[in-house]
Every structure is written in C-alpha cells, then in structure tokens.
Design a protein around this motif. Structure first.
Motif, PDB file in Angstrom:
ATOM      1  N   SER A 143      40.369  28.733  49.546  1.00 13.49           N
ATOM      2  CA  SER A 143      39.998  28.150  48.243  1.00 13.49           C
ATOM      3  C   SER A 143      39.622  29.318  47.197  1.00 13.49           C
ATOM      4  CB  SER A 143      38.689  27.451  48.226  1.00 13.49           C
ATOM      5  OG  SER A 143      37.734  27.966  48.758  1.00 13.49           O
ATOM      6  N   ASP A 144      39.463  30.557  47.784  1.00 12.95           N
ATOM      7  CA  ASP A 144      39.393  31.955  46.913  1.00 12.95           C
ATOM      8  C   ASP A 144      40.425  32.160  46.198  1.00 12.95           C
ATOM      9  OD1 ASP A 144      36.573  32.007  47.432  1.00 12.95           O
ATOM     10  OD2 ASP A 144      36.766  33.585  48.681  1.00 12.95           O
ATOM     11  N   PHE A 145      41.632  31.788  46.442  1.00 12.14           N
ATOM     12  CA  PHE A 145      42.856  32.016  45.915  1.00 12.14           C
ATOM     13  C   PHE A 145      42.870  31.272  44.523  1.00 12.14           C
ATOM     14  CE2 PHE A 145      44.747  33.194  50.039  1.00 12.14           C
ATOM     15  CZ  PHE A 145      45.190  34.185  49.749  1.00 12.14           C
ATOM     16  N   ALA A 146      42.179  30.304  44.261  1.00  6.92           N
ATOM     17  CA  ALA A 146      42.050  29.356  43.032  1.00  6.92           C
ATOM     18  C   ALA A 146      41.372  30.450  41.805  1.00  6.92           C
ATOM     19  CB  ALA A 146      41.187  28.158  43.104  1.00  6.92           C
ATOM     20  N   LEU A 147      40.895  31.434  42.370  1.00  2.20           N
ATOM     21  CA  LEU A 147      40.307  32.418  41.325  1.00  2.20           C
ATOM     22  C   LEU A 147      41.097  33.395  40.820  1.00  2.20           C
ATOM     23  CD1 LEU A 147      36.889  33.134  43.287  1.00  2.20           C
ATOM     24  CD2 LEU A 147      37.102  31.605  41.272  1.00  2.20           C
ATOM     25  N   LEU A 148      42.322  33.616  41.293  1.00  5.19           N
ATOM     26  CA  LEU A 148      43.342  34.332  40.920  1.00  5.19           C
ATOM     27  C   LEU A 148      43.586  34.000  39.236  1.00  5.19           C
ATOM     28  CD1 LEU A 148      45.518  36.607  41.504  1.00  5.19           C
ATOM     29  CD2 LEU A 148      46.949  34.881  42.177  1.00  5.19           C
ATOM     30  N   GLY A 149      43.519  35.020  38.491  1.00  8.57           N
ATOM     31  CA  GLY A 149      43.940  34.974  37.176  1.00  8.57           C
ATOM     32  C   GLY A 149      42.596  34.490  36.324  1.00  8.57           C
ATOM     33  N   GLU A 150      41.394  34.079  36.905  1.00  9.32           N
ATOM     34  CA  GLU A 150      40.355  33.617  36.320  1.00  9.32           C
ATOM     35  C   GLU A 150      39.630  34.676  35.221  1.00  9.32           C
ATOM     36  OE1 GLU A 150      36.006  32.536  38.032  1.00  9.32           O
ATOM     37  OE2 GLU A 150      37.399  30.930  38.123  1.00  9.32           O
ATOM     38  N   GLN A 151      39.089  34.405  34.300  1.00  9.61           N
ATOM     39  CA  GLN A 151      38.238  35.423  33.625  1.00  9.61           C
ATOM     40  C   GLN A 151      36.907  35.127  33.637  1.00  9.61           C
ATOM     41  OE1 GLN A 151      39.155  35.588  29.291  1.00  9.61           O
ATOM     42  NE2 GLN A 151      41.170  35.908  29.602  1.00  9.61           N
ATOM     43  N   GLN A 152      36.166  36.187  33.980  1.00  5.83           N
ATOM     44  CA  GLN A 152      34.710  36.310  34.333  1.00  5.83           C
ATOM     45  C   GLN A 152      33.719  37.018  33.362  1.00  5.83           C
ATOM     46  OE1 GLN A 152      34.207  37.219  38.346  1.00  5.83           O
ATOM     47  NE2 GLN A 152      35.031  35.204  39.164  1.00  5.83           N
ATOM     48  N   SER A 153      32.743  36.708  33.126  1.00  8.93           N
ATOM     49  CA  SER A 153      31.760  37.661  32.269  1.00  8.93           C
ATOM     50  C   SER A 153      31.449  38.758  32.815  1.00  8.93           C
ATOM     51  CB  SER A 153      30.551  36.841  31.831  1.00  8.93           C
ATOM     52  OG  SER A 153      29.801  37.666  31.191  1.00  8.93           O
ATOM     53  N   LEU A 154      31.379  39.783  32.140  1.00  7.96           N
ATOM     54  CA  LEU A 154      31.323  41.229  32.642  1.00  7.96           C
ATOM     55  C   LEU A 154      29.794  41.440  33.229  1.00  7.96           C
ATOM     56  CD1 LEU A 154      33.110  43.582  30.066  1.00  7.96           C
ATOM     57  CD2 LEU A 154      33.819  42.899  32.316  1.00  7.96           C
TER      58      LEU A 154
ATOM     59  N   PHE B 164      38.732  41.250  46.384  1.00  8.31           N
ATOM     60  CA  PHE B 164      39.195  40.964  44.957  1.00  8.31           C
ATOM     61  C   PHE B 164      39.558  42.243  44.189  1.00  8.31           C
ATOM     62  CE2 PHE B 164      36.372  37.396  45.927  1.00  8.31           C
ATOM     63  CZ  PHE B 164      37.313  36.134  45.496  1.00  8.31           C
ATOM     64  N   LEU B 165      40.630  42.095  43.503  1.00  3.20           N
ATOM     65  CA  LEU B 165      40.776  43.323  42.518  1.00  3.20           C
ATOM     66  C   LEU B 165      40.397  42.651  40.928  1.00  3.20           C
ATOM     67  CD1 LEU B 165      41.557  46.239  42.233  1.00  3.20           C
ATOM     68  CD2 LEU B 165      43.865  45.552  41.802  1.00  3.20           C
ATOM     69  N   GLY B 166      40.052  43.337  40.142  1.00  2.00           N
ATOM     70  CA  GLY B 166      39.781  42.924  38.913  1.00  2.00           C
ATOM     71  C   GLY B 166      39.906  43.871  37.781  1.00  2.00           C
ATOM     72  N   MET B 167      40.360  43.622  36.551  1.00  2.00           N
ATOM     73  CA  MET B 167      40.681  44.306  35.450  1.00  2.00           C
ATOM     74  C   MET B 167      40.131  43.969  34.098  1.00  2.00           C
ATOM     75  SD  MET B 167      44.808  45.133  36.667  1.00  2.00           S
ATOM     76  CE  MET B 167      44.791  46.684  35.969  1.00  2.00           C
ATOM     77  N   ARG B 168      39.915  44.607  33.197  1.00  2.00           N
ATOM     78  CA  ARG B 168      39.131  44.349  32.051  1.00  2.00           C
ATOM     79  C   ARG B 168      40.428  43.961  31.215  1.00  2.00           C
ATOM     80  NH1 ARG B 168      37.570  46.938  27.057  1.00  2.00           N
ATOM     81  NH2 ARG B 168      38.638  48.871  27.454  1.00  2.00           N
ATOM     82  N   TYR B 169      40.207  42.545  30.634  1.00  2.00           N
ATOM     83  CA  TYR B 169      41.040  42.002  29.715  1.00  2.00           C
ATOM     84  C   TYR B 169      40.349  41.241  28.404  1.00  2.00           C
ATOM     85  CZ  TYR B 169      45.037  39.575  27.652  1.00  2.00           C
ATOM     86  OH  TYR B 169      46.054  38.839  26.451  1.00  2.00           O
TER      87      TYR B 169
ATOM     88  N   ALA C 159      36.573  40.565  28.924  1.00  2.00           N
ATOM     89  CA  ALA C 159      36.237  39.992  30.064  1.00  2.00           C
ATOM     90  C   ALA C 159      36.806  40.542  31.292  1.00  2.00           C
ATOM     91  CB  ALA C 159      36.659  38.489  30.064  1.00  2.00           C
ATOM     92  N   LEU C 160      36.447  40.250  32.524  1.00  2.00           N
ATOM     93  CA  LEU C 160      37.042  40.817  33.727  1.00  2.00           C
ATOM     94  C   LEU C 160      38.004  39.570  34.053  1.00  2.00           C
ATOM     95  CD1 LEU C 160      36.696  42.618  36.438  1.00  2.00           C
ATOM     96  CD2 LEU C 160      35.653  40.418  37.242  1.00  2.00           C
ATOM     97  N   VAL C 161      39.352  40.117  34.801  1.00  2.00           N
ATOM     98  CA  VAL C 161      40.272  38.952  34.936  1.00  2.00           C
ATOM     99  C   VAL C 161      40.568  39.372  36.511  1.00  2.00           C
ATOM    100  CG1 VAL C 161      42.573  38.206  34.678  1.00  2.00           C
ATOM    101  CG2 VAL C 161      41.250  38.768  32.799  1.00  2.00           C
ATOM    102  N   ILE C 162      40.439  38.396  37.401  1.00  2.00           N
ATOM    103  CA  ILE C 162      40.588  38.593  38.713  1.00  2.00           C
ATOM    104  C   ILE C 162      42.287  38.591  38.805  1.00  2.00           C
ATOM    105  CG2 ILE C 162      40.568  37.576  41.148  1.00  2.00           C
ATOM    106  CD1 ILE C 162      37.837  38.327  39.876  1.00  2.00           C
ATOM    107  N   SER C 163      42.832  39.820  39.307  1.00  2.00           N
ATOM    108  CA  SER C 163      44.242  40.061  39.244  1.00  2.00           C
ATOM    109  C   SER C 163      44.663  40.171  40.784  1.00  2.00           C
ATOM    110  CB  SER C 163      44.611  41.481  38.575  1.00  2.00           C
ATOM    111  OG  SER C 163      43.845  42.565  39.297  1.00  2.00           O
ATOM    112  N   GLN C 164      43.897  40.121  41.820  1.00  3.05           N
ATOM    113  CA  GLN C 164      44.600  40.128  43.075  1.00  3.05           C
ATOM    114  C   GLN C 164      43.310  39.321  43.997  1.00  3.05           C
ATOM    115  OE1 GLN C 164      47.442  40.950  44.523  1.00  3.05           O
ATOM    116  NE2 GLN C 164      48.313  41.445  42.367  1.00  3.05           N
TER     117      GLN C 164
END
Length: 157
Positions: free
Chosen positions: A31-42, A9-14, A17-22
C-alpha cells in the motif's frame, strides 16, 4: 538489520514541499506505493526534515521564514524554534528520524543524497512500524543508508 518489513523512499524538494519520487515497498507494505508522487510538508517526515536540514542555509532560512507548518500527528514539529533545534541536531548526527510524526506507530529514518559536487539532490529513507524499525537499530541502519546514499551519488553522477 532485517529490512523485510520496511519500505524505502526517495524524496526530492519541489515547490517548498517534499515529493516522494520513488517507492520500494516490501511485500507486506504494498500500500506504500500509493505515496508515489505525494507532496509532504518538510517539517514532519524524516525525508522532509532531512532535506530541510541539509539544504543550503539561505534556502533553509527562506523556507523557515515563509512556511506555516501543520501537524500530521501530535508529535509533528510545528514550532519554528523547536524545528531549528531539531535541524541542528540532524546536521550534527547526519540522519533524521521521524518517530510517529507523520503517522502513529510508524517510524522513518532518512539521510541526504548529494551530487558529486556536494549539492543536496534528494533524501533517501526507510519507513516501517515501530515494531519493525526498532530504536536500537537506528544508528546501524543510518550507517547502512549512508552507504546507499554514497552509492547513488557514484552511480548517478
């Protein structure tokens, strides 16, 4: 390290929060592709804690003072002092581990990705079951991820 059962996974701050960008999923973890674009708590995921640990101190302090943390599992860090202690350890070792903090029976390992001028731009990590990502592999895999992070810096910037 056998990475056939891990997802990268590649994540960036937005917006705090953390956004899964890749997502680079293994064949058995599509099924992990469903996490693309998901925001997660830091505070819970390895990607988020890595980002929080390595951003500049004023930004980190602002986030720590203004954010109410929530728990994804009983292992998630929600206490500010516990989180501060963990972030200091992460900075010292250069990587972070999420050991069942987002999902039970799952681990994630992450390292920072910097621009050529040394500014944090993202975090990169791998996730898998605790059987696929064994504790004895953590340091070796962290070293390998750090190499990937450095390659990204040279390729992108």
């Amino acid at each position: 390290v056998d990475a056939r059962h891990l997802t990268a996974f590649l994540g960036m701050r937005y917006n705090g929060a953390l956004v899964i960008s890749q997502v680079f999923a293994s064949a058995d973890r599509l099924s992990d592709f469903a996490l693309l674009g998901e925001q997660q708590s830091l505070n819970a995921s390895a990607l988020g804690k890595c980002l929080l640990a390595f951003i500049d101190e004023p930004t980190r302090n602002t986030i720590l003072q203004t954010t109410k943390w929530h728990a994804a599992t009983k292992n998630s860090l929600t206490d500010r002092q516990d989180l501060l202690y963990s972030l200091a350890a992460i900075r010292n070792q250069g990587y972070t581990l999420d050991d069942e903090e987002v999902q039970l029976n799952m681990r994630c390992l992450a390292v920072p990705v910097y621009s050529q001028n040394g500014q944090l731009v993202a975090t990169i990590g791998v996730a898998g079951s605790d059987a696929a990502l064994k504790r004895r592999q953590i340091r070796l895999l962290a070293h390998e991820l750090d190499g990937v992070s450095q390659q990204l810096t040279h390729l992108i910037f």
